[in-house]
Design an enzyme around this catalytic site. Structure first.
Site, PDB file in Angstrom:
ATOM      1  CB  CYS A   2       5.207   1.994   1.847  1.00  0.00           C
ATOM      2  SG  CYS A   2       5.192   1.509   3.588  1.00  0.00           S
ATOM      3  CB  THR A   3       0.235   1.391   0.873  1.00  0.00           C
ATOM      4  OG1 THR A   3       0.706   1.294  -0.461  1.00  0.00           O
ATOM      5  CG2 THR A   3      -1.284   1.556   0.860  1.00  0.00           C
TER       6      THR A   3
END
Length: 301
Positions: free
Chosen positions: A192-193
């Site tokens: 994810c980010t």
């Protein structure tokens, strides 16, 4: 001249009095002219904030003075600009809230946290360790995107599985649907980010019988810092502030296609329906002509 910067960070740790932490963090940010969004729960802290470099450095020092937050991994990136008062233009205001979850999967009762972090999550891999795993295991390695589906439209790991979710609250039902059960015998790398969503997602996957689960430590941000666009990542990284996306080099691939005209673009735009939080890939020319709506808010024929 003040330098605009943005901080992305989180920590999972038990907090006895989240509201006291909220008041302290709000007052600290206000005193430093910092804007952004900070979420606090009994399980920890999650923030994305912007301001000038000196103010953010002071924020980091003050926050790490609190014993439970001493080991926070702060991820730095360049902001766009500051206003005349030195406040970030990447965030319209400061929001500091207490929530049931610091990342909203809608499953607070399924998450276990101790002083060392999430209990029962996937094995953490550094960017270099991720590359080594892929070199050793090849196509057996499955990248599993832990973000909203629209984020993956402009950037993702090669051959990644991108679940059809509009927000993180849909992941539990998505995992329980059985559509990914065929991956339970494979090495699965969640990403994810900045890493926070995979802390929760990987633990949910392990609880549901996925045997070999990893998470990219520090998320795509850390991977991009290490390898730019010369590794396993392709495209731009969507971010939840006024920048909308960031690139890791001057040769980032353009993966997105304009919702209106089909031209390649990384430009993102809010759905024109104000009640909708979905982001759409729309080129700048089409955005100027008129903001489109997502499929759920398109005008009926």
């Amino acid at each position: 001249m003040a330098i605009p910067k943005i901080l992305l960070y989180y920590v999972f740790t038990p907090l006895a009095d989240p509201d006291a932490v909220r008041l302290w963090q709000r007052d600290l940010c206000e005193s430093l002219g910092i804007r952004g969004r900070i979420l606090i729960s009994s399980d920890g802290l999650n923030g994305t904030i912007g301001g000038d470099l000196a103010a953010l450095k002071r924020y980091v020092r003050k926050t790490r003075d609190y014993a439970a937050f001493k080991q926070i991994d702060f991820k730095w990136s360049n902001g766009t600009a500051l206003d005349r008062a030195g406040r970030s233009l990447d965030f319209p205001r400061l929001v500091v809230k207490v929530r049931d979850e610091i990342v909203s999967f809608g499953a607070p009762g399924q998450l276990r946290v101790d002083a060392a972090g999430v209990v029962g999550g996937g094995e953490k891999l550094s960017p270099a360790e991720l590359n080594t795993l892929v070199e050793e295991r090849g196509d057996d390695v499955v990248f599993f995107d832990g973000r909203n589906a629209f984020e993956a439209e402009i950037g993702r790991f090669r051959n990644a599985v991108v679940p059809d979710v509009a927000n993180t609250r849909e992941f539990v039902a998505e995992l329980d649907s059985g559509k990914y059960d065929h991956l339970k015998g494979k090495p699965v790398v969640t990403y994810c980010t900045g890493g926070i969503r995979c802390e929760v997602l990987s633990s949910l996957m392990k609880d549901r019988g996925f045997g070999e689960v990893y998470q990219l430590d520090g998320g795509v941000v850390r991977y991009g810092e290490a390898f730019g666009d010369d590794g396993l990542w392709n495209g731009s990284l969507y971010v939840f502030d006024q920048r909308m996306s960031v690139d890791f080099s001057d040769h980032a691939a353009v993966l997105g296609r304009c919702r209106a005209c089909g031209e390649p673009t990384k430009h993102m735009l809010n759905c024109r329906d104000v009640s909708c939080r979905e982001q759409l890939v729309v080129c700048e020319a089409c955005a100027e002509a008129g903001a489109p709506a997502c499929a759920g808010h398109a005008a009926p024929h």
